[in-house]
Every structure is written in C-alpha cells, then in structure tokens.
Design an enzyme around this catalytic site. Structure first.
Site, PDB file in Angstrom:
ATOM      1  N   ARG A  48     -32.954   1.947  -2.149  1.00  0.00           N
ATOM      2  CA  ARG A  48     -33.042   3.292  -2.324  1.00  0.00           C
ATOM      3  C   ARG A  48     -31.982   3.952  -2.982  1.00  0.00           C
ATOM      4  O   ARG A  48     -32.023   4.962  -3.825  1.00  0.00           O
ATOM      5  CB  ARG A  48     -33.520   4.246  -0.893  1.00  0.00           C
ATOM      6  CG  ARG A  48     -34.824   4.059  -0.562  1.00  0.00           C
ATOM      7  CD  ARG A  48     -35.151   4.632   0.731  1.00  0.00           C
ATOM      8  NE  ARG A  48     -34.043   4.346   1.833  1.00  0.00           N
ATOM      9  CZ  ARG A  48     -34.114   4.455   3.190  1.00  0.00           C
ATOM     10  NH1 ARG A  48     -35.236   5.207   3.416  1.00  0.00           N
ATOM     11  NH2 ARG A  48     -33.222   4.027   3.870  1.00  0.00           N
ATOM     12  N   TYR A 132     -41.173  -2.865   7.275  1.00  0.00           N
ATOM     13  CA  TYR A 132     -41.843  -4.261   6.954  1.00  0.00           C
ATOM     14  C   TYR A 132     -43.307  -3.794   6.151  1.00  0.00           C
ATOM     15  O   TYR A 132     -43.700  -4.167   5.129  1.00  0.00           O
ATOM     16  CB  TYR A 132     -41.837  -5.226   7.816  1.00  0.00           C
ATOM     17  CG  TYR A 132     -40.713  -6.124   8.132  1.00  0.00           C
ATOM     18  CD1 TYR A 132     -39.482  -5.867   7.394  1.00  0.00           C
ATOM     19  CD2 TYR A 132     -40.557  -7.072   9.164  1.00  0.00           C
ATOM     20  CE1 TYR A 132     -38.397  -6.568   7.728  1.00  0.00           C
ATOM     21  CE2 TYR A 132     -39.526  -7.546   9.594  1.00  0.00           C
ATOM     22  CZ  TYR A 132     -38.243  -7.383   8.950  1.00  0.00           C
ATOM     23  OH  TYR A 132     -37.214  -8.072   9.031  1.00  0.00           O
ATOM     24  N   TYR A 190     -30.585 -19.580  13.583  1.00  0.00           N
ATOM     25  CA  TYR A 190     -30.088 -20.807  14.376  1.00  0.00           C
ATOM     26  C   TYR A 190     -31.013 -22.041  13.945  1.00  0.00           C
ATOM     27  O   TYR A 190     -30.454 -23.137  14.267  1.00  0.00           O
ATOM     28  CB  TYR A 190     -30.405 -20.581  16.003  1.00  0.00           C
ATOM     29  CG  TYR A 190     -29.176 -20.109  16.522  1.00  0.00           C
ATOM     30  CD1 TYR A 190     -28.507 -18.760  15.968  1.00  0.00           C
ATOM     31  CD2 TYR A 190     -28.349 -20.731  17.374  1.00  0.00           C
ATOM     32  CE1 TYR A 190     -27.279 -18.464  16.425  1.00  0.00           C
ATOM     33  CE2 TYR A 190     -27.009 -20.085  17.945  1.00  0.00           C
ATOM     34  CZ  TYR A 190     -26.782 -19.078  17.350  1.00  0.00           C
ATOM     35  OH  TYR A 190     -25.437 -18.832  17.676  1.00  0.00           O
ATOM     36  N   LEU A 191     -32.260 -21.845  13.347  1.00  0.00           N
ATOM     37  CA  LEU A 191     -32.962 -23.063  12.955  1.00  0.00           C
ATOM     38  C   LEU A 191     -32.094 -23.725  11.840  1.00  0.00           C
ATOM     39  O   LEU A 191     -32.678 -24.684  11.211  1.00  0.00           O
ATOM     40  CB  LEU A 191     -34.189 -22.688  12.803  1.00  0.00           C
ATOM     41  CG  LEU A 191     -35.097 -22.469  13.926  1.00  0.00           C
ATOM     42  CD1 LEU A 191     -36.485 -22.144  13.658  1.00  0.00           C
ATOM     43  CD2 LEU A 191     -34.930 -23.764  14.934  1.00  0.00           C
ATOM     44  N   HIS A 251     -33.053 -17.181  19.423  1.00  0.00           N
ATOM     45  CA  HIS A 251     -32.100 -18.063  19.072  1.00  0.00           C
ATOM     46  C   HIS A 251     -32.322 -19.190  20.071  1.00  0.00           C
ATOM     47  O   HIS A 251     -32.426 -20.492  19.744  1.00  0.00           O
ATOM     48  CB  HIS A 251     -30.695 -17.767  18.574  1.00  0.00           C
ATOM     49  CG  HIS A 251     -30.683 -16.810  17.757  1.00  0.00           C
ATOM     50  ND1 HIS A 251     -31.489 -16.574  16.578  1.00  0.00           N
ATOM     51  CD2 HIS A 251     -29.838 -15.572  17.637  1.00  0.00           C
ATOM     52  CE1 HIS A 251     -31.001 -15.586  15.666  1.00  0.00           C
ATOM     53  NE2 HIS A 251     -30.053 -15.008  16.400  1.00  0.00           N
ATOM     54  N   ARG A 347     -26.001 -28.084  26.947  1.00  0.00           N
ATOM     55  CA  ARG A 347     -25.307 -29.041  28.123  1.00  0.00           C
ATOM     56  C   ARG A 347     -26.645 -29.938  28.999  1.00  0.00           C
ATOM     57  O   ARG A 347     -27.025 -29.090  29.477  1.00  0.00           O
ATOM     58  CB  ARG A 347     -24.009 -28.415  28.823  1.00  0.00           C
ATOM     59  CG  ARG A 347     -23.281 -27.720  28.392  1.00  0.00           C
ATOM     60  CD  ARG A 347     -22.238 -27.262  29.298  1.00  0.00           C
ATOM     61  NE  ARG A 347     -21.296 -28.292  29.668  1.00  0.00           N
ATOM     62  CZ  ARG A 347     -20.228 -28.225  28.969  1.00  0.00           C
ATOM     63  NH1 ARG A 347     -19.769 -27.485  28.224  1.00  0.00           N
ATOM     64  NH2 ARG A 347     -19.187 -29.233  29.379  1.00  0.00           N
ATOM     65  N   GLN A 373     -21.338 -24.750  17.721  1.00  0.00           N
ATOM     66  CA  GLN A 373     -20.297 -23.912  16.727  1.00  0.00           C
ATOM     67  C   GLN A 373     -19.734 -23.200  17.977  1.00  0.00           C
ATOM     68  O   GLN A 373     -19.637 -23.368  19.060  1.00  0.00           O
ATOM     69  CB  GLN A 373     -21.011 -22.781  16.127  1.00  0.00           C
ATOM     70  CG  GLN A 373     -21.668 -21.834  17.229  1.00  0.00           C
ATOM     71  CD  GLN A 373     -22.329 -20.512  16.333  1.00  0.00           C
ATOM     72  OE1 GLN A 373     -22.853 -20.916  15.231  1.00  0.00           O
ATOM     73  NE2 GLN A 373     -22.209 -19.563  16.783  1.00  0.00           N
ATOM     74  N   ARG A 465     -15.663 -14.398  31.912  1.00  0.00           N
ATOM     75  CA  ARG A 465     -16.713 -15.468  31.840  1.00  0.00           C
ATOM     76  C   ARG A 465     -17.960 -14.797  32.180  1.00  0.00           C
ATOM     77  O   ARG A 465     -19.115 -15.278  32.101  1.00  0.00           O
ATOM     78  CB  ARG A 465     -16.855 -16.429  32.988  1.00  0.00           C
ATOM     79  CG  ARG A 465     -15.674 -17.424  32.838  1.00  0.00           C
ATOM     80  CD  ARG A 465     -15.638 -18.388  33.958  1.00  0.00           C
ATOM     81  NE  ARG A 465     -16.821 -19.201  34.468  1.00  0.00           N
ATOM     82  CZ  ARG A 465     -17.540 -20.338  33.721  1.00  0.00           C
ATOM     83  NH1 ARG A 465     -16.761 -20.654  32.674  1.00  0.00           N
ATOM     84  NH2 ARG A 465     -18.405 -20.662  34.044  1.00  0.00           N
TER      85      ARG A 465
END
Ligand code: BG6
Length: 485
Positions: A48, A132, A190-191, A251, A347, A373, A465
């Site tokens: 725009r 969309y 992620y794919l 993800h 894991r 990663q 953590r």
C-alpha cells in the site's frame, strides 16, 4: 510439450518485515545460485505504501549484502538482482491495484514472449492473515493466468492460520473456495530446515533405527525449542498468540509428525502428508497435569503488552500418541523465549538395558540427539569402556557434526528451499489443510483454557531454564538427565 513460460514472483506486503528479512533475501540467494534466470523471471513487489521502484530496491538492498566488507562481485550481483524487481502500489481489497498488477505482469509475460497459458505466477503473501481472504479474492478476480499449456497460479501463505480450530477452519474455507489445495502452499519454515528434512532419510534409510524406533525401546522423546531473547519488539503480535500458537502447534508438531509417523508408501508429497495426519489424529487430549506454562519476568514491560497479560512465553506439554508404535511413550514438547540458550533439538531417549551388569543408568541412558540449530549435528550417547587398565564404563558420543563433516557446504536457508519447492510444485514440505486442522484440534481446548484464565503461567527469570516445574514434569515423564553435551 510446450516450453514452460516465464515466471512472475509477486511479493505482496513487499515493504513489510517478513518480505525484507526473509522473502527477498531467499529470492536473492536463489538468483545467485542460478535458480532464477533473468531471462525468464521477474519479481513484483506489491504494497500500500506509495514508493518508487528504486525506493523499494533501496529498502531491500541492506538485507542482501553484509553491511561491511561486501565484495564488488557481491554488490554487482545485488544490483543485477534488484533490477529484476518492480514495485506496484495498491490496496489489499480493491480491484484497481490488482488490475494494475495484472497489467504489469502481462506486459512482462509478453515481453518475454511467453506463450499464453504457459506462464507461471507465484503470489507470496507476506501479509497478516486477516487480509488473506480479500487478497486471495482479488488475485482470483484480477490476476489469474490461463493454465492450459502448463502454466499455473500458486499462492504462498504463512502462519498464524487462525487462533484456534474454528478461526483456522474459517480461513481455510475462505481460501479453499478460491483456490484448489494443490495451488496453496502453507509455509512452516521448520520443514525447510536441513535436519528436519533429514528425518525421513534417517528413519527409513537406516537399518540401525528401523527395529528400535518404537515403544519397546524408546522411553521418551523430547522436542525442544529455546530462544535466548524475548519478544523483541513483537510483543503486540506475540501477546495475541503466545508460545503454543507461535511455536508448538506448528513448528514442533511438524517435527513430531516426522519423528513419529509410519513409513509412507512412497516419497510422493501426498503419501508423506497422509502419514503425518494419522499421527496428529492419534494424539490423545492433553491433560492439564501434563502442562507447565511460564512467562518471563519483564515480559509485560513491553508497552504493547497489557499489564496483566496471561500469555505464556514458555510451555512444556506432554503429548501421548495412541497407536501400536507409541502407546505409553511421552512426547515432551518444550518451547520458550528469553531462556538461557538458543537451540532447537530432538532428544530420543532409550529405555534402560535389561539385566544391566554395568550400572549404565547411573551414567546416563542411550540417547539419540538431533540438533536442528544452531550448529547442525546428530549424536548418539552411548556407554563405552573407559580407556585404560580398569574395567569401568563411561558415557561417550558418536558424533556427526555438520560443520566438521560437511566443511565447505553451505546449508541453505529454510525459506530458500521452500520457495524453490513452490516454483517446482513440490508440496511435500508444506502443511496440508487436514494437517493444520488436526494440529488445531489437539491444542484448541488447552488454548481456550489459557485464554479464559483457567491456567496461569508461572513467572521465570529471563536467561534461566524456565520454571523449575517444567524440569519436574520432564522427570516425571521418565526423562533421565545426563551430563550436558
Ligand atoms: C517464528 C516465530 O515462526 O519462528 C518466532 O514466530 C520465532 O517467534 C521463529 O522466533 C524462530 O525461527 P528460527 O528459524 O529462528 O528457529
């Protein structure tokens, strides 16, 4: 067979963040590697904002080359690439702009002698999902090409696809009324990651894993996403969605599907996606006692985040897959912002050795780790004899670190790979409508409980953590902590 006609890539939302940071750099890398030939490709930016071609090119330029020390060769290829970009200004819901866009694309097609019906048009919606539906409608009304000679029109969209099952289905229906499923490419980046794409090969091309990959041998699976920064200026967006919608429902679930699915009949995208849907449909309802939510201290200091926000920036959720292979094996999904490190990994922890004479468990179990990663790697933790005269055991690793093993090979960016797939028409690494629906079905009840304030996030310190309760849940689910690697 007619020759394939020229390719127009239309980036809608061209002046926005996603386009600048991800879409254009990925297109540039494809161009640099020869996948986008100037003789057949043209790129249109649409938005725009009233700017000129050169203004758009200048905005993008900074994201394509290193700010310091760009070689003249790099600068030259950037300039040549930018010459392939044209800007068209228009609204997202009015015909005028899209008619102009169509005219520009057609002129490009004619100038390249593209035979009518053979041209390819790729619309990349780097836009918020709220627009969309109108944008798809406008593309459908104003910008479709004929496809009788192998040409096509495809659209690329990216999450968030709604906020829950109903809103996502509504959006899917609106888009589905305009485009067929083979024309819709739902990105989950992620794919596109190297080690996510490696999962199928690893699982189904290696005799090592085939007999072990089941409830008889595997004790628990963790899929972990950590970031060492907070919402970083995206507080407004993030607060509406939270970590489950932002990371876990999409993800991490996609990764879970590839870890847990049965062997597909073939590598055809539909065969692979059929198996992924079955995994999602086999997930049991989430139990509150298997969820820990957290919010980092200072999250609400962001002026775009409400003072009393209940939005989780951290979550650990245990999923149970009700099928023959996985009954009883917890899949622990964990994601958090503002933690102590940036890492994404899978894991897979194996059960203890029966009739153990070495006290292996004390040292740690067999564990297979896939680090997505940073620093892509796979390693297997295993017990070996401590080298030396004594007969004692120690935990060690079989290690495949990509940086060492594949020196000199650049691992492509996820977006690069996925855009190339959209041009090639390969939907394997894109989310099908029924996958999306099944993933929302799993999380919607939990999300509604959080949205209604029935579940509260536990505060945690940035750089930690996450809440201690998450580690307790991990332990309760059977995970045995070993020394870090
Ligand atoms: C996006 C999320 O989808 O993925 C972000 O919206 C997140 O919040 C990002 O930071 C992480 O992607 P990557 O590829 O850096 O792990």
């Amino acid at each position: 067979v007619p020759e394939i006609g020229c390719l127009s890539i239309i980036v809608l939302g061209a002046s926005g963040d996603l386009a600048k940071k991800k879409t254009f750099p990925a297109l540039f890398n494809l161009y640099r590697q020869g996948f986008l030939q100037p003789s057949e490709v043209y790129i249109f930016g649409y938005a725009r904002t009233k700017i000129s071609d050169d203004e758009l090119r200048n905005r993008i330029r900074g994201y394509l080359i290193p700010t310091k020390g760009a070689s003249s060769e790099q600068s030259e290829s950037v300039s040549k690439f930018l010459q392939l970009i044209k800007y068209v200004c228009g609204s997202y819901d009015g015909e005028e702009g899209f008619q102009l866009l169509d005219k520009e694309i057609s002129e490009h097609e004619i100038s390249r002698n593209s035979v009518e019906g053979s041209s390819r048009r790729l619309f990349y919606l780097a836009l918020p999902p709220s627009v969309y539906p109108p944008v798809c409608k406008m593309i459908k009304h104003c910008c479709m090409n004929k496809s009788d000679l192998g040409g096509w029109t495809r659209i690329v969209v990216e999450k968030p696809f709604g906020k829950d099952l109903d809103s996502s289905e509504k959006l899917s229906t609106q888009i589905g009324e305009l485009f067929e499923e083979p024309q819709i490419y739902r990105i989950d980046h992620y794919l596109g990651k190297e080690l996510v794409q490696n999962l199928l090969v690893l699982r189904f091309a290696n005799r090592f894993f085939l007999p072990l990959w089941n409830r008889d041998n595997i004790d628990n699976v963790q899929i972990v996403f950590r970031e060492d920064f907070g919402t970083d200026g995206r507080g407004g967006y993030f607060d509406e969605y939270g970590i489950i919608r932002d990371i876990i429902q999409n993800h991490l679930m996609q990764v879970l599907c590839l870890v847990a699915m049965e062997k597909p009949v073939s590598l055809k995208p539909e065969h692979i996606r059929d198996e992924k849907v079955k995994v999602l449909q086999s997930v049991l309802p989430i139990e509150d006692k298997e969820v820990v939510l957290g919010q980092y201290e200072g999250y609400t200091d962001d002026p775009t985040v409400p003072d009393h926000s209940n939005t989780p920036t951290f979550a650990t959720v245990v999923l149970r897959i009700h099928n023959e292979r996985w009954e009883g094996v917890p899949f622990i999904l964990k994601a958090g912002k503002a933690l102590n490190s940036r890492k994404a990994e899978i894991r897979v922890q194996f059960k203890d050795v029966p009739g153990d004479i070495f006290k292996c468990k004390k040292q740690g179990r067999n564990e297979f780790v896939i680090r997505l990663q940073p620093l892509e790697a796979m390693y297997m933790k295993l017990t070996v004899k401590q080298p030396g005269l004594e007969m004692s055991t120690v935990q060690s690793e079989l290690d495949l670190s990509y940086g060492q093993r594949y020196q000199g090979i650049t691992i492509p960016e996820a977006y690069e790979r996925l855009i190339l797939d959209t041009i090639r028409g390969d939907q394997q690494h894109f989310v099908r409508r029924d996958e999306l629906k099944a993933a929302w079905e799993i999380f919607t009840p939990l999300l509604h409980r959080i949205d209604n304030g029935e579940m509260k996030p536990i505060p945690y310190k940035p750089g930690s953590r996450g809440p201690a309760e998450a580690d307790e849940l991990l332990e309760k689910s059977g995970y045995v902590q070993t020394r870090g690697y």
